[in-house]
Design a protein around this motif. Structure first.
Motif, PDB file in Angstrom:
ATOM      1  N   ILE A   1      13.669 -36.414  36.261  1.00  0.00           N
ATOM      2  CA  ILE A   1      13.906 -37.856  35.702  1.00  0.00           C
ATOM      3  C   ILE A   1      15.337 -38.187  35.153  1.00  0.00           C
ATOM      4  O   ILE A   1      16.170 -39.091  35.909  1.00  0.00           O
ATOM      5  N   LEU A   2      15.995 -37.025  34.739  1.00  0.00           N
ATOM      6  CA  LEU A   2      17.477 -37.213  34.252  1.00  0.00           C
ATOM      7  C   LEU A   2      18.339 -37.181  35.559  1.00  0.00           C
ATOM      8  O   LEU A   2      19.259 -37.810  35.551  1.00  0.00           O
ATOM      9  N   SER A   3      18.126 -35.969  36.368  1.00  0.00           N
ATOM     10  CA  SER A   3      18.885 -35.637  37.257  1.00  0.00           C
ATOM     11  C   SER A   3      18.561 -36.737  38.503  1.00  0.00           C
ATOM     12  O   SER A   3      19.750 -37.185  39.079  1.00  0.00           O
ATOM     13  N   LYS A   4      17.534 -37.422  38.567  1.00  0.00           N
ATOM     14  CA  LYS A   4      17.480 -38.467  39.670  1.00  0.00           C
ATOM     15  C   LYS A   4      18.216 -39.945  39.331  1.00  0.00           C
ATOM     16  O   LYS A   4      18.901 -40.463  40.094  1.00  0.00           O
TER      17      LYS A   4
ATOM     18  N   LEU B   1      10.182 -39.512  44.714  1.00  0.00           N
ATOM     19  CA  LEU B   1       9.714 -40.108  45.769  1.00  0.00           C
ATOM     20  C   LEU B   1      10.229 -41.344  45.910  1.00  0.00           C
ATOM     21  O   LEU B   1      10.747 -42.128  47.067  1.00  0.00           O
ATOM     22  N   VAL B   2      10.486 -42.018  44.825  1.00  0.00           N
ATOM     23  CA  VAL B   2      11.173 -43.228  44.871  1.00  0.00           C
ATOM     24  C   VAL B   2      12.595 -43.326  44.998  1.00  0.00           C
ATOM     25  O   VAL B   2      13.035 -44.472  45.914  1.00  0.00           O
ATOM     26  N   ALA B   3      13.390 -42.310  44.701  1.00  0.00           N
ATOM     27  CA  ALA B   3      14.895 -42.428  44.721  1.00  0.00           C
ATOM     28  C   ALA B   3      15.356 -42.550  46.208  1.00  0.00           C
ATOM     29  O   ALA B   3      16.298 -43.386  46.299  1.00  0.00           O
ATOM     30  N   PRO B   4      14.815 -41.761  47.061  1.00  0.00           N
ATOM     31  CA  PRO B   4      15.203 -41.987  48.827  1.00  0.00           C
ATOM     32  C   PRO B   4      14.966 -43.427  49.064  1.00  0.00           C
ATOM     33  O   PRO B   4      15.979 -43.859  49.758  1.00  0.00           O
TER      34      PRO B   4
END
Length: 421
Positions: A148-151, A22-25
């Motif tokens: 977490i790793l991918s983001k 949710l935070v990444a975008p």
């Protein structure tokens, strides 16, 4: 008896990982809009929708039927291996076919070929995606590590490679590449554990698998069409700049959808296991968990509406981003409508009523196209959100009606869902 403490812990563990989704975008959007412009942000949003739709055919039915089969066969290594062999053999074939068709389309259609070539990385990551396996085994800590790793890789690479209007296409490459790298690593561990063998599956089993899962694929594709289709219509009728505004607003709806995904992904394997062992306890679990869920969701949506509006008055952001967020709060009510159909949807999937779900989803996609096109043409971006409410009400009411007719009338008593009296 299901362990309530364990259930709550699983929701918290899995939900905490989804926070990164949710935070990444919201970290990336202001940066990409600033360096590439709202129009290119709209192009990215349209391409993301296209690749999400194509990814459905690579997933096929693994996200539902696959999870169900693995969750009720825990400990049976032979059945798990057979299921994984079938799924990934089929996924490999689907990935190759879809990629070839996409490359052919780029030769014929007037598309941003660099953007869509970068998007092939998203298709490859979808082929590798092992999250559904860990979901079925309820290994939510592992899912969190993957997310977490991918983001983290995604965020870093976007800031490194997306610099201006000439490099915005790399955002899809960063997104797909980050997922592919991490998915591949964890899939390799499963590959070694279960001694998987791609392309060593009898054709008859692949054909049977196709027939069994095709209705749910049509259903998932139709759901994605009425979920991601509106931005395509907005872009076509109102232009890519307005599509960019829609994309910003749609990110708020994706928060709700991600939350609902957490709830569904954690509760579905638990429901399948409980219901498979004891129908009455399974129904009581479904009734109890959804009662609390709907109450918390209603409260959360109300607080989100208030908090977003208060923050907008105190935070300095660009006019375009502000416009998108103001528009986005109008999406919030849709989440509650979607949540109402979850327990009924899970029952239909458990009882293999995929064809009924498929018919509802196809009709929902038709309703979306008709209402969104007409309302967007008449009222622009406000018309598109009105069409979303129309579609979700139609879908939810239809699923509930079909569940009563196909499941309860077939032997399950309604009072079981409402609890013992």
């Amino acid at each position: 008896m299901l362990n309530k403490t364990g259930q709550f812990k699983d929701y918290i563990v899995y939900g905490s990982g989804q926070v990164f989704n949710l935070v990444a975008p919201f970290i990336i959007a202001p940066y990409v809009i600033a360096v590439s412009g709202m129009e290119n942000w709209g192009r990215i949003g349209i391409a993301l929708s296209v690749f999400t739709l194509l990814g459905i055919f690579i997933d096929f039915g693994s996200q539902l039927i696959g999870v169900k089969e693995l969750s009720i066969n825990k400990g049976n290594t032979a059945k798990i291996k057979a299921q994984l062999d079938e799924v990934y053999t089929f996924r490999a074939i689907a990935f190759i076919v879809i990629t070839v068709l996409l490359l052919g389309a780029l030769l014929v259609l007037d598309l941003d070929y660099r953007l869509y070539l970068c998007g092939v990385a998203m298709l490859f990551s979808q082929f590798l995606n092992p999250l559904w396996i860990y979901q079925a085994f309820e290994e939510f800590t592992v899912i969190n590590r993957i997310i977490i790793l991918s983001k983290a890789i995604y965020l870093i690479t976007v800031y490194v490679f997306v610099k201006d209007t000439d490099t915005y296409q790399y955002m899809l490459l960063c997104y797909g590449g980050a997922n592919a790298a991490i998915y591949g690593f964890f899939l390799a561990k499963l590959y070694a554990k279960y001694h998987l063998s791609l392309f060593n599956v009898p054709v008859s089993r692949l054909v049977d698998n196709f027939r069994k899962e095709f209705p749910i694929v049509v259903s998932n594709f139709s759901i994605s069409v009425y979920t991601y289709g509106p931005i395509l219509i907005v872009g076509e009728l109102s232009g890519e700049y307005v599509a960019g505004i829609y994309h910003v607003g749609d990110m708020l709806l994706k928060i709700i959808r991600s939350y609902l995904s957490v709830f569904f992904n954690v509760s579905f394997p638990k429901f399948c296991s409980a219901f498979n062992a004891d129908k009455e306890k399974g129904l009581n679990f479904l009734k109890t968990i959804n009662k609390y869920h709907l109450g918390l969701l209603a409260f959360g949506l109300f607080m989100a509406y208030v908090i977003v509006l208060l923050l907008l008055e105190r935070v300095s952001i660009s006019k375009e981003l502000h416009e998108g967020i103001v528009y986005g709060v109008k999406f919030l009510g849709i989440g509650f409508i979607i949540a109402l159909n979850i327990p009924f949807y899970q029952l239909l999937i458990y009882y293999n009523k995929q064809k009924s779900v498929s018919v509802i989803s196809v009709l929902g996609a038709i309703v979306m196209f008709m209402s969104c096109y007409l309302l967007t043409r008449a009222f622009s971006i406000d018309g598109s959100i009105t069409s979303l409410y129309i579609v979700e009400v139609f879908i939810t009411v239809s699923i509930i009606i079909v569940c009563y007719k196909k499941v309860f009338s077939g032997g399950l008593r309604l009072q079981n869902l409402e609890g013992n009296k």
